[in-house]
Structure formats: C-alpha cells, structure tokens
Design a protein around this motif. Structure first.
Motif, PDB file in Angstrom:
ATOM      1  N   ALA A  33       0.837  -1.189   0.000  1.00 25.13           N
ATOM      2  CA  ALA A  33       0.000   0.000   0.000  1.00 25.13           C
ATOM      3  C   ALA A  33       0.878   1.246   0.000  1.00 25.13           C
ATOM      4  CB  ALA A  33      -0.912  -0.010   1.221  1.00 25.13           C
ATOM      5  N   ARG A  34       0.386   2.311  -0.596  1.00 26.26           N
ATOM      6  CA  ARG A  34       1.153   3.553  -0.647  1.00 26.26           C
ATOM      7  C   ARG A  34       0.205   4.739  -0.596  1.00 26.26           C
ATOM      8  NH1 ARG A  34       1.893   1.538  -6.012  1.00 26.26           N
ATOM      9  NH2 ARG A  34       0.587   2.664  -7.497  1.00 26.26           N
ATOM     10  N   THR A  35       0.741   5.885  -0.179  1.00 20.16           N
ATOM     11  CA  THR A  35      -0.086   7.074   0.009  1.00 20.16           C
ATOM     12  C   THR A  35      -0.011   8.040  -1.164  1.00 20.16           C
ATOM     13  OG1 THR A  35       1.735   8.203   1.155  1.00 20.16           O
ATOM     14  CG2 THR A  35       0.170   6.957   2.503  1.00 20.16           C
ATOM     15  N   CYS A  36       0.992   7.909  -2.008  1.00 23.53           N
ATOM     16  CA  CYS A  36       1.236   8.901  -3.055  1.00 23.53           C
ATOM     17  C   CYS A  36       0.895   8.356  -4.440  1.00 23.53           C
ATOM     18  CB  CYS A  36       2.705   9.321  -3.049  1.00 23.53           C
ATOM     19  SG  CYS A  36       3.256  10.002  -1.476  1.00 23.53           S
ATOM     20  N   CYS A  37       0.619   9.270  -5.355  1.00 25.16           N
ATOM     21  CA  CYS A  37       0.424   8.906  -6.759  1.00 25.16           C
ATOM     22  C   CYS A  37       1.774   8.696  -7.427  1.00 25.16           C
ATOM     23  CB  CYS A  37      -0.343   9.998  -7.496  1.00 25.16           C
ATOM     24  SG  CYS A  37      -2.045  10.233  -6.948  1.00 25.16           S
ATOM     25  N   GLN A  38       1.779   7.884  -8.491  1.00 22.56           N
ATOM     26  CA  GLN A  38       2.998   7.643  -9.247  1.00 22.56           C
ATOM     27  C   GLN A  38       2.702   7.662 -10.742  1.00 22.56           C
ATOM     28  OE1 GLN A  38       6.039   4.790  -7.677  1.00 22.56           O
ATOM     29  NE2 GLN A  38       4.270   3.869  -6.702  1.00 22.56           N
ATOM     30  N   LEU A  39       3.604   8.257 -11.490  1.00 21.94           N
ATOM     31  CA  LEU A  39       3.584   8.147 -12.943  1.00 21.94           C
ATOM     32  C   LEU A  39       4.379   6.905 -13.322  1.00 21.94           C
ATOM     33  CD1 LEU A  39       4.112  11.818 -14.161  1.00 21.94           C
ATOM     34  CD2 LEU A  39       2.335  10.261 -15.004  1.00 21.94           C
ATOM     35  N   LEU A  48       5.100   1.720 -25.682  1.00 17.68           N
ATOM     36  CA  LEU A  48       5.180   2.489 -24.448  1.00 17.68           C
ATOM     37  C   LEU A  48       3.779   2.670 -23.876  1.00 17.68           C
ATOM     38  CD1 LEU A  48       6.645   4.324 -22.379  1.00 17.68           C
ATOM     39  CD2 LEU A  48       6.280   6.227 -23.987  1.00 17.68           C
ATOM     40  N   LEU A  49       3.607   2.307 -22.601  1.00 19.25           N
ATOM     41  CA  LEU A  49       2.358   2.501 -21.880  1.00 19.25           C
ATOM     42  C   LEU A  49       2.635   3.440 -20.712  1.00 19.25           C
ATOM     43  CD1 LEU A  49       1.146  -1.229 -21.712  1.00 19.25           C
ATOM     44  CD2 LEU A  49       0.519   0.504 -23.414  1.00 19.25           C
ATOM     45  N   VAL A  50       1.751   4.417 -20.515  1.00 19.58           N
ATOM     46  CA  VAL A  50       1.949   5.401 -19.459  1.00 19.58           C
ATOM     47  C   VAL A  50       0.654   5.550 -18.667  1.00 19.58           C
ATOM     48  CG1 VAL A  50       2.636   7.762 -18.902  1.00 19.58           C
ATOM     49  CG2 VAL A  50       3.578   6.644 -20.934  1.00 19.58           C
ATOM     50  N   SER A  51       0.773   5.592 -17.353  1.00 21.12           N
ATOM     51  CA  SER A  51      -0.413   5.764 -16.514  1.00 21.12           C
ATOM     52  C   SER A  51      -0.057   6.511 -15.251  1.00 21.12           C
ATOM     53  CB  SER A  51      -1.036   4.412 -16.162  1.00 21.12           C
ATOM     54  OG  SER A  51      -0.150   3.651 -15.363  1.00 21.12           O
ATOM     55  N   LEU A  52      -1.073   7.116 -14.646  1.00 27.89           N
ATOM     56  CA  LEU A  52      -0.952   7.712 -13.324  1.00 27.89           C
ATOM     57  C   LEU A  52      -1.684   6.801 -12.362  1.00 27.89           C
ATOM     58  CD1 LEU A  52      -0.184  10.168 -11.497  1.00 27.89           C
ATOM     59  CD2 LEU A  52      -2.486  11.054 -11.973  1.00 27.89           C
ATOM     60  N   ARG A  53      -0.952   6.203 -11.434  1.00 32.29           N
ATOM     61  CA  ARG A  53      -1.548   5.299 -10.466  1.00 32.29           C
ATOM     62  C   ARG A  53      -1.820   6.055  -9.178  1.00 32.29           C
ATOM     63  NH1 ARG A  53      -1.681   0.377 -12.600  1.00 32.29           N
ATOM     64  NH2 ARG A  53      -2.700  -0.338 -10.687  1.00 32.29           N
ATOM     65  N   GLY A  54      -2.978   5.788  -8.608  1.00 33.57           N
ATOM     66  CA  GLY A  54      -3.379   6.492  -7.400  1.00 33.57           C
ATOM     67  C   GLY A  54      -2.872   5.829  -6.132  1.00 33.57           C
ATOM     68  N   ILE A  73       7.836   7.580 -11.392  1.00 36.55           N
ATOM     69  CA  ILE A  73       8.096   8.842 -10.703  1.00 36.55           C
ATOM     70  C   ILE A  73       7.091   8.953  -9.564  1.00 36.55           C
ATOM     71  CG2 ILE A  73       8.211  11.356 -10.887  1.00 36.55           C
ATOM     72  CD1 ILE A  73       8.546  10.963 -13.940  1.00 36.55           C
ATOM     73  N   ARG A  74       7.572   9.030  -8.338  1.00 40.00           N
ATOM     74  CA  ARG A  74       6.677   9.158  -7.203  1.00 40.00           C
ATOM     75  C   ARG A  74       6.423  10.619  -6.904  1.00 40.00           C
ATOM     76  NH1 ARG A  74       7.960   7.463  -1.018  1.00 40.00           N
ATOM     77  NH2 ARG A  74       9.067   9.435  -1.118  1.00 40.00           N
ATOM     78  N   LEU A  75       5.157  11.027  -6.974  1.00 42.92           N
ATOM     79  CA  LEU A  75       4.777  12.382  -6.614  1.00 42.92           C
ATOM     80  C   LEU A  75       4.671  12.485  -5.097  1.00 42.92           C
ATOM     81  CD1 LEU A  75       1.970  13.025  -9.265  1.00 42.92           C
ATOM     82  CD2 LEU A  75       4.450  13.286  -9.502  1.00 42.92           C
ATOM     83  N   THR A  76       4.910  13.666  -4.577  1.00 49.56           N
ATOM     84  CA  THR A  76       4.807  13.853  -3.132  1.00 49.56           C
ATOM     85  C   THR A  76       3.344  13.906  -2.709  1.00 49.56           C
ATOM     86  OG1 THR A  76       4.949  16.243  -3.396  1.00 49.56           O
ATOM     87  CG2 THR A  76       7.009  15.065  -2.972  1.00 49.56           C
ATOM     88  N   VAL A  90      -8.023   6.489  -6.299  1.00 55.63           N
ATOM     89  CA  VAL A  90      -7.609   5.618  -5.194  1.00 55.63           C
ATOM     90  C   VAL A  90      -7.834   4.163  -5.601  1.00 55.63           C
ATOM     91  CG1 VAL A  90      -8.089   4.947  -2.814  1.00 55.63           C
ATOM     92  CG2 VAL A  90      -8.099   7.364  -3.451  1.00 55.63           C
ATOM     93  N   ASP A  91      -6.820   3.330  -5.402  1.00 53.95           N
ATOM     94  CA  ASP A  91      -6.854   1.913  -5.801  1.00 53.95           C
ATOM     95  C   ASP A  91      -7.152   1.757  -7.291  1.00 53.95           C
ATOM     96  OD1 ASP A  91      -6.277   0.833  -3.262  1.00 53.95           O
ATOM     97  OD2 ASP A  91      -8.369   1.067  -2.649  1.00 53.95           O
ATOM     98  N   GLY A  92      -6.710   2.715  -8.076  1.00 50.55           N
ATOM     99  CA  GLY A  92      -6.944   2.651  -9.521  1.00 50.55           C
ATOM    100  C   GLY A  92      -5.888   3.436 -10.284  1.00 50.55           C
ATOM    101  N   TYR A  93      -6.177   3.723 -11.538  1.00 47.02           N
ATOM    102  CA  TYR A  93      -5.217   4.450 -12.367  1.00 47.02           C
ATOM    103  C   TYR A  93      -5.939   5.090 -13.542  1.00 47.02           C
ATOM    104  CZ  TYR A  93      -5.516   0.695 -15.830  1.00 47.02           C
ATOM    105  OH  TYR A  93      -5.972  -0.192 -16.767  1.00 47.02           O
ATOM    106  N   VAL A  94      -5.247   6.023 -14.192  1.00 46.12           N
ATOM    107  CA  VAL A  94      -5.748   6.621 -15.425  1.00 46.12           C
ATOM    108  C   VAL A  94      -4.642   6.504 -16.475  1.00 46.12           C
ATOM    109  CG1 VAL A  94      -5.023   8.931 -14.666  1.00 46.12           C
ATOM    110  CG2 VAL A  94      -6.691   8.694 -16.497  1.00 46.12           C
ATOM    111  N   PRO A  95      -4.936   5.958 -17.663  1.00 48.59           N
ATOM    112  CA  PRO A  95      -3.918   5.833 -18.703  1.00 48.59           C
ATOM    113  C   PRO A  95      -3.811   7.126 -19.507  1.00 48.59           C
ATOM    114  CG  PRO A  95      -5.950   4.813 -19.430  1.00 48.59           C
ATOM    115  CD  PRO A  95      -6.212   5.303 -18.030  1.00 48.59           C
ATOM    116  N   PHE A  96      -2.638   7.355 -20.094  1.00 47.97           N
ATOM    117  CA  PHE A  96      -2.426   8.500 -20.963  1.00 47.97           C
ATOM    118  C   PHE A  96      -2.142   8.017 -22.387  1.00 47.97           C
ATOM    119  CE2 PHE A  96      -1.013  10.233 -16.800  1.00 47.97           C
ATOM    120  CZ  PHE A  96      -1.968  11.232 -16.688  1.00 47.97           C
ATOM    121  N   PRO A  97      -2.698   8.705 -23.383  1.00 49.61           N
ATOM    122  CA  PRO A  97      -2.397   8.326 -24.766  1.00 49.61           C
ATOM    123  C   PRO A  97      -0.926   8.547 -25.097  1.00 49.61           C
ATOM    124  CG  PRO A  97      -4.308   9.805 -24.627  1.00 49.61           C
ATOM    125  CD  PRO A  97      -3.654   9.826 -23.289  1.00 49.61           C
ATOM    126  N   VAL A  98      -0.418   7.728 -25.996  1.00 51.51           N
ATOM    127  CA  VAL A  98       0.949   7.862 -26.489  1.00 51.51           C
ATOM    128  C   VAL A  98       0.886   7.958 -28.005  1.00 51.51           C
ATOM    129  CG1 VAL A  98       3.227   6.789 -26.641  1.00 51.51           C
ATOM    130  CG2 VAL A  98       1.888   6.563 -24.539  1.00 51.51           C
TER     131      VAL A  98
END
Length: 237
Positions: A33-39, A48-54, A73-76, A90-98
């Motif tokens: 488990a983690r508290t921060c979002c990550q790219l 290449l697949l890119v997402s922002l995980r919550g 990349i871990r965001l603060t 939270v407990d999910g993610y959003v993908p970004f187009p490439v």
C-alpha cells in the motif's frame, strides 16, 4: 526483477523519488500500500504505456510480463497532476495516450517521454505548464491531534490526498516497519520505534498493507516486492 531508485535532484517538493526495474521472465509482484500517486512508464514489445496510479489502500499482487522495462516517478503527498486528483484514482489508475512518435499526451499537449536520468527536466516542464501543482497540504502539517476535530478539515484532507489522515499514518508506518524487518531488525525494535501496541498489531498491519509476514520479508530476495521508499512516521501515530 530488482529495483533501482534514487531521490530527485530538483523539484523534490512535487516529485521526490524515481525508480526503475526490468523483468526477465513472466512473474508476479506484490505491491505494498502507498499514500502517493505515481507516474508509471512501461515498455514492452516496442510499445510504451503510461499511466498515473493512485494511492493504494491495501497490498495487491499483479502479474508481470516478461521482457518489460518499468520506470516510475513518485509524486509527493498533496501533489496533483491535473486534471486527475488523487481522490479520483484511489486503488486505480488513469492511462495517458501515447502518439506514434512515442510522445505522451498530458493536459492536451504531447510531451517527450522522460528517462531515469532526466526525470527532473520532465517534472519541471509539467510544473511550468501548470499541470503538476501542490494543493495546500502544508496547512495540515503536524500530528492529527494538533488539528481541530473538524469534518471540514477531514473532507479537505481526503479531497487532496484521496485518503484520511489516519490511513496515511497507518500506511507510512507499516512501510517503515516492513523496511526495518526486511533489513534485519527485530520485531521488538519495530514495535517500540513505531508505536505499535504489540507484535500481533504489527503482524496484522503487515498482512493487510504489505501482503507479507515478517518471515517473508526477511527471506524475500527483493525481486518481487515494490519497496521503493522509506518513511519516517511519528511514533505512536
């Protein structure tokens, strides 16, 4: 899989940690488990697949494809990548187009994909474009007991982080305990240092948030755990 990680050299107020790893064969990974979002950037089979995980409120296990490269990349805590607040993923993610040329579409613009070595420039460009921003979490600084017991404050904190202050404290504390146990320190040291009631209390937290027992933490070879950072929560929190 073995993780390599480092602190960021600049912009540490919005992104403080960067990591990378590579899979050789098909495997599974336990993510604490983690508290921060990550790219997260994943390269496999030339794609290449890119997402922002919550934030993640529990330990999870995920399959890992073979011959894949991962970079994160871990965001603060309190940093937002617009328009995706932590509370929405939270407990999910959003993908970004490439794009076909390998550029990442964020905020309607196509950005050159960063590397492990130049992540600071990428973070700086997103900040300058107003896409990576701090959300005023500083006003909640200090122990939860230092703040008024206000539903408004609780809602504001959850709106920024996606989690309650109690959940943030619990997750950071158990990650710190897991790191201590993995590095060979004893149960009693972790319990006393981090303010757990007793060994059973810590054991339950490890199962829920880390997905490992203390014995499992000591025997794991580092290949299947995503311990990417250490935390320093206040004892007794």
């Amino acid at each position: 899989m073995r993780f390599e990680h480092r602190d960021t050299e600049t912009h540490a107020d919005i992104a403080d940690r960067v990591w990378r790893t590579r899979s050789d064969a098909e495997d599974t990974m336990t993510s604490a488990a983690r508290t921060c979002c990550q790219l997260i950037f994943t390269r496999m089979q030339g794609q290449l697949l890119v997402s922002l995980r919550g934030p993640e409120t529990r330990a999870t296990t995920a399959p890992v494809p073979p011959d894949a490269e991962f970079f994160g990349i871990r965001l603060t805590l309190g940093t937002v990548l617009r328009p995706h607040p932590a509370a929405s993923i939270v407990d999910g993610y959003v993908p970004f187009p490439v794009t076909d040329s390998g550029r990442i579409v964020i905020g309607g613009e196509a950005w050159e994909a960063p590397t492990y070595e130049n992540v600071e420039q990428f973070v700086g460009r997103l900040r300058d474009a107003g896409l990576l921003v701090r959300s005023g979490l500083e006003r909640f600084a200090g122990h939860p007991g230092d703040q008024p017991s206000s539903r408004t404050l609780q809602r504001q904190y959850r709106a920024i982080t996606g989690l309650s202050r109690t959940a943030v404290t619990q997750i950071d504390r158990v990650n710190a305990a897991a790191t201590m146990l993995r590095d060979g320190l004893g149960w009693s040291t972790a319990v006393e240092t981090l303010g757990y009631f007793d060994q059973a209390h810590l054991a339950r937290s490890l199962r829920r948030y880390v997905g490992r027992t203390a014995r499992g933490l000591r025997t794991v070879d580092g290949a299947s755990m995503s311990f990417l950072y250490k935390t320093d929560p206040s004892p007794g929190s």
